[in-house]
Write a protein that holds these residues in place. Sequence first.
Motif, PDB file in Angstrom:
ATOM      1  N   UNK A 106     -10.075   4.963   5.280  1.00  0.00           N
ATOM      2  CA  UNK A 106     -10.049   6.402   5.583  1.00  0.00           C
ATOM      3  C   UNK A 106     -11.022   7.153   4.677  1.00  0.00           C
ATOM      4  N   UNK A 107     -11.031   6.809   3.386  1.00  0.00           N
ATOM      5  CA  UNK A 107     -11.960   7.440   2.443  1.00  0.00           C
ATOM      6  C   UNK A 107     -13.418   7.151   2.795  1.00  0.00           C
ATOM      7  N   UNK A 108     -13.670   5.975   3.397  1.00  0.00           N
ATOM      8  CA  UNK A 108     -15.035   5.584   3.768  1.00  0.00           C
ATOM      9  C   UNK A 108     -15.452   6.146   5.125  1.00  0.00           C
ATOM     10  N   UNK A 109     -14.626   6.998   5.730  1.00  0.00           N
ATOM     11  CA  UNK A 109     -14.998   7.667   6.967  1.00  0.00           C
ATOM     12  C   UNK A 109     -14.594   6.948   8.245  1.00  0.00           C
ATOM     13  N   UNK A 110     -13.599   6.087   8.169  1.00  0.00           N
ATOM     14  CA  UNK A 110     -13.102   5.400   9.358  1.00  0.00           C
ATOM     15  C   UNK A 110     -11.822   6.057   9.851  1.00  0.00           C
ATOM     16  N   UNK A 111     -11.653   6.062  11.170  1.00  0.00           N
ATOM     17  CA  UNK A 111     -10.353   6.376  11.744  1.00  0.00           C
ATOM     18  C   UNK A 111      -9.581   5.068  11.748  1.00  0.00           C
ATOM     19  N   UNK A 132      -6.677  -0.980  14.197  1.00  0.00           N
ATOM     20  CA  UNK A 132      -7.881  -0.680  14.976  1.00  0.00           C
ATOM     21  C   UNK A 132      -8.627   0.336  14.141  1.00  0.00           C
ATOM     22  N   UNK A 133      -9.900   0.091  13.873  1.00  0.00           N
ATOM     23  CA  UNK A 133     -10.670   1.055  13.081  1.00  0.00           C
ATOM     24  C   UNK A 133     -11.963   1.388  13.815  1.00  0.00           C
ATOM     25  N   UNK A 134     -12.466   2.573  13.548  1.00  0.00           N
ATOM     26  CA  UNK A 134     -13.789   2.942  14.050  1.00  0.00           C
ATOM     27  C   UNK A 134     -14.375   3.987  13.122  1.00  0.00           C
ATOM     28  N   UNK A 138     -18.478   7.245  16.354  1.00  0.00           N
ATOM     29  CA  UNK A 138     -18.984   6.058  17.039  1.00  0.00           C
ATOM     30  C   UNK A 138     -17.952   5.611  18.072  1.00  0.00           C
ATOM     31  N   UNK A 139     -18.408   4.931  19.117  1.00  0.00           N
ATOM     32  CA  UNK A 139     -17.498   4.503  20.181  1.00  0.00           C
ATOM     33  C   UNK A 139     -16.865   3.147  19.917  1.00  0.00           C
TER      34      UNK A 139
END
Length: 156
Positions: free
Chosen positions: A47-52, A76-78, A82-83
């Motif tokens: 989350x801190x690195x910008x992932x959902x 599940x991360x993204x 990005x798609x």
Amino acid sequence: MDNLIQWATTHFGVSTEELLAALKMSPSSQGYIHGAISEFFLMNLLTQKGFEVYRIKEKPSGGFDKKKVGYKGDFLIRKVDLDKYYVVECKGLKTNSEFRSTKTNKYQKNLTKKNAFDALKKFINIDKEKIYNNGYKKYLAEKNYWESKNPRKNFP
């Protein structure tokens, strides 16, 4: 501390001292907690690195169905905007395979990053054909041995 006392009482009907005593005598429970802590820290880091980050349920509700094919992992991360999504399995370093495959002394586990990766790489890019061929060879050897000991009988 009040939250922990209330949580132990609500969820388990015990005091924090009783909960701690039970955890100390149960390596299995400690393993679950190690796993939960690993997942907690991974989720926060991603989350801190910008992932959902979305948690994949252990088992979908409504029966004995397995997880959806392709979703055998923890998250599940993204990357935001990005798609493409990725399935991530979080593995703590205190699992049986690492303990059996790395050097330990009486009180402390000596584990390098290379040792940990070597122990876990059998789970990455699995060569299914090689696994099948090895199993088939063992099957044929057992079949031939059985047939040599049981002439004129069909191998079960």
